[in-house]
Design a protein around this motif. Structure first.
Motif, mmCIF file in Angstrom:
data_model
loop_
_atom_site.group_PDB
_atom_site.id
_atom_site.type_symbol
_atom_site.label_atom_id
_atom_site.label_comp_id
_atom_site.label_asym_id
_atom_site.label_seq_id
_atom_site.Cartn_x
_atom_site.Cartn_y
_atom_site.Cartn_z
ATOM 1 N N THR A 136 6.528 -6.962 -8.150
ATOM 2 C CA THR A 136 7.527 -6.503 -9.119
ATOM 3 C C THR A 136 8.057 -5.122 -8.718
ATOM 4 O OG1 THR A 136 5.734 -5.624 -10.507
ATOM 5 C CG2 THR A 136 6.564 -7.816 -11.042
ATOM 6 N N LYS A 137 7.236 -4.102 -8.836
ATOM 7 C CA LYS A 137 7.690 -2.732 -8.591
ATOM 8 C C LYS A 137 7.928 -2.465 -7.119
ATOM 9 C CE LYS A 137 6.472 2.062 -9.609
ATOM 10 N NZ LYS A 137 5.455 2.964 -10.219
ATOM 11 N N HIS A 138 7.046 -2.982 -6.257
ATOM 12 C CA HIS A 138 7.154 -2.725 -4.822
ATOM 13 C C HIS A 138 7.499 -3.995 -4.049
ATOM 14 C CE1 HIS A 138 5.480 1.235 -5.566
ATOM 15 N NE2 HIS A 138 4.451 0.676 -6.191
ATOM 16 N N PHE A 139 8.305 -4.870 -4.648
ATOM 17 C CA PHE A 139 8.594 -6.155 -4.017
ATOM 18 C C PHE A 139 9.366 -5.974 -2.710
ATOM 19 C CE2 PHE A 139 11.594 -9.689 -3.425
ATOM 20 C CZ PHE A 139 10.698 -10.718 -3.238
ATOM 21 N N TYR A 140 10.416 -5.154 -2.730
ATOM 22 C CA TYR A 140 11.244 -4.982 -1.535
ATOM 23 C C TYR A 140 10.465 -4.288 -0.412
ATOM 24 C CZ TYR A 140 15.136 -6.338 -4.499
ATOM 25 O OH TYR A 140 15.971 -7.035 -5.330
ATOM 26 N N LEU A 141 9.634 -3.319 -0.773
ATOM 27 C CA LEU A 141 8.811 -2.665 0.246
ATOM 28 C C LEU A 141 7.800 -3.640 0.846
ATOM 29 C CD1 LEU A 141 8.144 0.753 -1.510
ATOM 30 C CD2 LEU A 141 9.789 0.251 0.300
ATOM 31 N N PHE A 142 7.244 -4.515 -0.004
ATOM 32 C CA PHE A 142 6.275 -5.509 0.473
ATOM 33 C C PHE A 142 6.937 -6.490 1.432
ATOM 34 C CE2 PHE A 142 3.934 -9.520 -0.126
ATOM 35 C CZ PHE A 142 2.681 -9.101 0.259
ATOM 36 N N GLN A 143 8.140 -6.954 1.089
ATOM 37 C CA GLN A 143 8.850 -7.883 1.970
ATOM 38 C C GLN A 143 9.302 -7.197 3.255
ATOM 39 O OE1 GLN A 143 9.162 -11.149 1.557
ATOM 40 N NE2 GLN A 143 7.950 -10.991 -0.325
ATOM 41 N N THR A 144 9.699 -5.923 3.158
ATOM 42 C CA THR A 144 10.080 -5.177 4.361
ATOM 43 C C THR A 144 8.908 -5.024 5.303
ATOM 44 O OG1 THR A 144 11.715 -3.967 3.043
ATOM 45 C CG2 THR A 144 11.101 -3.031 5.183
ATOM 46 N N ALA A 145 7.714 -4.740 4.758
ATOM 47 C CA ALA A 145 6.520 -4.642 5.598
ATOM 48 C C ALA A 145 6.227 -5.973 6.283
ATOM 49 C CB ALA A 145 5.327 -4.196 4.760
ATOM 50 N N GLY A 146 6.422 -7.090 5.560
ATOM 51 C CA GLY A 146 6.230 -8.400 6.169
ATOM 52 C C GLY A 146 7.209 -8.665 7.299
#
Length: 200
Positions: free
Chosen positions: A141-151
């Protein structure tokens, strides 16, 4: 002393001794084995803190993948460790300075540490969730875009490593699925009539 405190001291002591043996051990294979032991004890501390998901991730990812990969790499590479240790005394001053800085940081942290029971974190609404649910809620939720960017960064690194290390050698036979599926019975099977009592 409670049972939780006793297990904390056991896990913490074993983890510190294992971390020290990673550096002190002469055999690099023994260093990797002590590193695995340090990871296992760290996961035990995570269980005592109520972070079961982090404990499992530490065991599965670091012990099951990274540390075992280090172990196989160290065992497979023919490295002359005697030659590597020849310049050990030249790096002793830098190591002592680095160790002193780390020790000073630990003393500062220990001096400024307060009891966690008096902090206002107990009334946080995330306390009602499980550890895994709370972590997933924050990541997706809060860090979704950062999580996907790391992936995506990890995927790019994996593809880059495969492309850089892939080498096509001339004269090497490679599998062709299309050619295998297009083969007929006449191309694949050859009948030989062996004479009687003569063998093949």
């Amino acid at each position: 002393m409670s049972i939780a405190s006793a297990f904390f001291y056991i896990f913490a002591t074993l983890m510190l001794v294992s971390a020290l043996m990673v550096i002190v051990a002469r055999n690099p294979v023994h260093s990797v084995l002590f590193l695995i032991l340090a990871f296992v004890n760290a996961s035990g501390l995570f269980v005592l803190l109520g972070a079961e998901f982090l404990a499992m991730i530490l065991v599965v990812v670091y012990v099951g993948a990274v540390a075992v990969l280090f172990l196989f790499v160290v065992m497979m590479l023919d490295v002359d460790f005697a030659a590597l240790k020849q310049g050990f005394m030249d790096n002793v001053p830098i190591g002592l300075v680095t160790g002193a800085v780390v020790a000073a940081e630990l003393v500062i942290v220990a001096a400024g540490w307060t009891d966690a029971s008096v902090t206002p974190m107990r009334n946080h609404p995330i306390e009602a969730m499980s550890n895994t649910e709370a972590l997933g809620l924050v990541l997706y939720t809060k860090h979704f875009y950062l999580f996907q960017t790391a992936g995506l960064v990890l995927l790019t690194a994996m593809i880059g490593a495969i492309v850089l290390t892939l080498r096509h050698k001339p004269g090497v036979k490679r599998q062709s699925i299309e050619a295998q599926n297009a083969r007929t019975r006449e191309q694949a099977v050859e009948l030989k009539k062996a004479p009687s009592r003569a063998g093949v």
